[in-house]
Each structure stands twice: as structure tokens, then as C-alpha cells.
Scaffold this motif. Structure first.
Motif, PDB file in Angstrom:
ATOM      1  N   ILE A 109       0.816  -1.220   0.000  1.00 34.51           N
ATOM      2  CA  ILE A 109       0.000   0.000   0.000  1.00 34.51           C
ATOM      3  C   ILE A 109       0.850   1.271   0.000  1.00 34.51           C
ATOM      4  O   ILE A 109       0.586   2.177  -0.791  1.00 34.51           O
ATOM      5  N   PRO A 110       1.886   1.383   0.852  1.00 31.99           N
ATOM      6  CA  PRO A 110       2.695   2.605   0.781  1.00 31.99           C
ATOM      7  C   PRO A 110       3.336   2.823  -0.593  1.00 31.99           C
ATOM      8  O   PRO A 110       3.355   3.949  -1.102  1.00 31.99           O
ATOM      9  N   GLU A 111       3.815   1.746  -1.216  1.00 30.98           N
ATOM     10  CA  GLU A 111       4.426   1.872  -2.542  1.00 30.98           C
ATOM     11  C   GLU A 111       3.383   2.251  -3.589  1.00 30.98           C
ATOM     12  O   GLU A 111       3.632   3.083  -4.452  1.00 30.98           O
ATOM     13  N   LEU A 112       2.215   1.639  -3.512  1.00 33.23           N
ATOM     14  CA  LEU A 112       1.137   1.958  -4.449  1.00 33.23           C
ATOM     15  C   LEU A 112       0.716   3.416  -4.313  1.00 33.23           C
ATOM     16  O   LEU A 112       0.565   4.124  -5.322  1.00 33.23           O
ATOM     17  N   LEU A 113       0.523   3.876  -3.082  1.00 36.78           N
ATOM     18  CA  LEU A 113       0.116   5.265  -2.870  1.00 36.78           C
ATOM     19  C   LEU A 113       1.191   6.238  -3.347  1.00 36.78           C
ATOM     20  O   LEU A 113       0.894   7.258  -3.974  1.00 36.78           O
ATOM     21  N   GLN A 168      -1.366   7.984   3.537  1.00 33.49           N
ATOM     22  CA  GLN A 168      -0.494   7.071   4.275  1.00 33.49           C
ATOM     23  C   GLN A 168      -0.953   6.924   5.725  1.00 33.49           C
ATOM     24  O   GLN A 168      -0.912   5.835   6.291  1.00 33.49           O
ATOM     25  N   LEU A 169      -1.407   8.027   6.320  1.00 34.00           N
ATOM     26  CA  LEU A 169      -1.903   7.975   7.702  1.00 34.00           C
ATOM     27  C   LEU A 169      -3.204   7.174   7.798  1.00 34.00           C
ATOM     28  O   LEU A 169      -3.390   6.414   8.756  1.00 34.00           O
ATOM     29  N   LEU A 170      -4.071   7.316   6.806  1.00 36.48           N
ATOM     30  CA  LEU A 170      -5.298   6.513   6.788  1.00 36.48           C
ATOM     31  C   LEU A 170      -4.968   5.034   6.655  1.00 36.48           C
ATOM     32  O   LEU A 170      -5.576   4.184   7.300  1.00 36.48           O
ATOM     33  N   ALA A 219      -8.989  10.924  -2.097  1.00 38.53           N
ATOM     34  CA  ALA A 219      -8.354  10.731  -3.404  1.00 38.53           C
ATOM     35  C   ALA A 219      -9.175  11.415  -4.500  1.00 38.53           C
ATOM     36  O   ALA A 219      -8.614  11.984  -5.438  1.00 38.53           O
ATOM     37  N   LEU A 220     -10.489  11.357  -4.388  1.00 38.78           N
ATOM     38  CA  LEU A 220     -11.354  12.049  -5.343  1.00 38.78           C
ATOM     39  C   LEU A 220     -11.166  13.562  -5.236  1.00 38.78           C
ATOM     40  O   LEU A 220     -11.094  14.256  -6.252  1.00 38.78           O
ATOM     41  N   ALA A 221     -11.037  14.061  -4.018  1.00 41.24           N
ATOM     42  CA  ALA A 221     -10.886  15.505  -3.801  1.00 41.24           C
ATOM     43  C   ALA A 221      -9.589  16.039  -4.389  1.00 41.24           C
ATOM     44  O   ALA A 221      -9.562  17.165  -4.897  1.00 41.24           O
ATOM     45  N   ILE A 222      -8.508  15.259  -4.339  1.00 40.84           N
ATOM     46  CA  ILE A 222      -7.246  15.748  -4.919  1.00 40.84           C
ATOM     47  C   ILE A 222      -7.047  15.225  -6.348  1.00 40.84           C
ATOM     48  O   ILE A 222      -5.970  15.359  -6.912  1.00 40.84           O
ATOM     49  N   ASN A 223      -8.111  14.634  -6.891  1.00 38.11           N
ATOM     50  CA  ASN A 223      -8.164  14.218  -8.289  1.00 38.11           C
ATOM     51  C   ASN A 223      -7.119  13.147  -8.649  1.00 38.11           C
ATOM     52  O   ASN A 223      -6.446  13.253  -9.663  1.00 38.11           O
ATOM     53  N   ILE A 224      -7.011  12.121  -7.803  1.00 38.93           N
ATOM     54  CA  ILE A 224      -6.132  10.993  -8.132  1.00 38.93           C
ATOM     55  C   ILE A 224      -6.882   9.669  -8.035  1.00 38.93           C
ATOM     56  O   ILE A 224      -6.283   8.616  -7.873  1.00 38.93           O
ATOM     57  N   LEU A 225      -8.211   9.714  -8.142  1.00 32.96           N
ATOM     58  CA  LEU A 225      -9.004   8.506  -7.988  1.00 32.96           C
ATOM     59  C   LEU A 225      -8.895   7.658  -9.255  1.00 32.96           C
ATOM     60  O   LEU A 225      -9.698   7.741 -10.162  1.00 32.96           O
ATOM     61  N   HIS A 226      -7.885   6.832  -9.276  1.00 32.82           N
ATOM     62  CA  HIS A 226      -7.606   5.917 -10.382  1.00 32.82           C
ATOM     63  C   HIS A 226      -8.633   4.773 -10.355  1.00 32.82           C
ATOM     64  O   HIS A 226      -9.093   4.392  -9.284  1.00 32.82           O
ATOM     65  N   PRO A 227      -9.003   4.219 -11.521  1.00 34.43           N
ATOM     66  CA  PRO A 227      -9.970   3.108 -11.532  1.00 34.43           C
ATOM     67  C   PRO A 227      -9.548   1.922 -10.656  1.00 34.43           C
ATOM     68  O   PRO A 227     -10.399   1.286 -10.028  1.00 34.43           O
ATOM     69  N   ALA A 228      -8.263   1.628 -10.587  1.00 32.40           N
ATOM     70  CA  ALA A 228      -7.798   0.539  -9.718  1.00 32.40           C
ATOM     71  C   ALA A 228      -8.051   0.880  -8.253  1.00 32.40           C
ATOM     72  O   ALA A 228      -8.402  -0.003  -7.456  1.00 32.40           O
TER      73      ALA A 228
END
Length: 159
Positions: free
Chosen positions: A29-33, A51-53, A110-119
Motif C-alpha cells: 500500500i505505501p508503494e502503491l500510494l 499514508q496515515l489513513l 483521493a477524489l478531492a485531490i483528483n487521483i481517484l484511479h480506476p484501480a
């Protein structure tokens, strides 16, 4: 299968889940984020809440696994139907719901900072579904353990 063998198998399951969680929450997860933040050209300050979440979700998972370990220990001691097990299952239900809410919060961020990837959408939906299913299963088991404890108490009083 006797209670000790069942408790051993359940504890083995907890150990495997804990090891898998360590790999997922400490490495994957940290690497993916981080990769997602870099791909969208965001800063570390925007990555930090995610990362904190993730770390909070991991902590909640390990608390739930600890509670389940205690339940397994009581099962091994032939105390399957007791108030402590029902309470532990209710706490696991609450923790699963809270973890599900954290996942939803992460997806909304993630949606708010516009990085909501389909995965990320699919992963988030999968995690929220699993959290809901675990919460329902834990609450159902807590209810059944409570009923079984009442029946066991009545049978002990009749003998």
C-alpha cells in the motif's frame, strides 16, 4: 474436531492474516500510494493523509486480530459460548465498520485531490464490501454466541 484443534487452526489463520497484512500494509500500500501520487504529480503533503489513513486501517486490523486471538484462546479452553466472546465479536464488528469508513474517507480524499484511479476505485469498493461482510458476520456470530450462552446456562441450571 475438538476445541483445542479448532483453536489451533483459528490461531494459525490469524497468524497468516497478520503476516499477509504486514506485507500489504508495510510494503504494497505505501508503494502503491507513493506511485499514484508521483504519477499524478502531487506532493508529499497530499500523500501523507493517505499514508496515515492506511496506517490507521492497519492498526484497527491488528486490534481486531488480537481480539479474535483472545476468542480463539477461550475456544481452546472450552469456553466457546461466553459473554467475553460475544463482546469481542461485537468489538470486531465495530472495528470493521470503522475500517470501512476509513476506506471510504480515503477514497473521498483521493477524489478531492483528483487521483481517484480506476484501480483505486475497485480496490476501495472491494475493501468496503469485505469490511461490511466482516461486520455483518461478526455481529451475527455475537448474537448467536449470546443465544447459545443463554441456552447453556439454562441447561446447567436444570442439571
Amino acid at each position: 474436531m475438538n476445541n483445542r484443534k479448532l483453536a489451533f487452526l483459528l490461531k494459525l489463520f490469524v497468524f497468516i492474516l497478520a503476516a499477509m497484512g504486514l506485507v500489504v500494509f508495510a510494503l504494497a500500500i505505501p508503494e502503491l500510494l507513493h506511485s499514484l501520487i508521483e504519477f499524478y504529480g502531487r506532493t508529499f503533503n497530499e500523500e501523507l493523509p493517505l499514508q496515515l489513513l492506511s496506517a490507521s486501517a492497519a492498526l484497527i486490523l491488528y486490534i481486531a486480530l488480537f481480539l479474535f486471538w483472545q476468542i480463539c484462546t477461550r475456544i481452546g479452553r472450552n469456553r466457546s459460548f461466553c459473554t467475553e466472546n460475544a463482546d469481542g465479536l461485537r468489538w470486531i464488528c465495530r472495528l470493521a465498520l470503522f475500517d470501512t469508513a476509513l476506506c471510504l474517507l480515503g477514497c473521498l480524499y483521493a477524489l478531492a485531490i483528483n487521483i481517484l484511479h480506476p484501480a483505486l476505485i475497485l480496490g476501495g469498493l472491494g475493501l468496503m464490501t469485505m469490511g461490511g461482510l466482516i461486520a455483518v458476520a461478526a455481529y451475527t456470530l455475537a448474537y448467536l454466541v449470546t443465544i447459545a450462552e443463554q441456552i447453556q446456562t439454562e441447561n446447567e441450571l436444570m442439571v
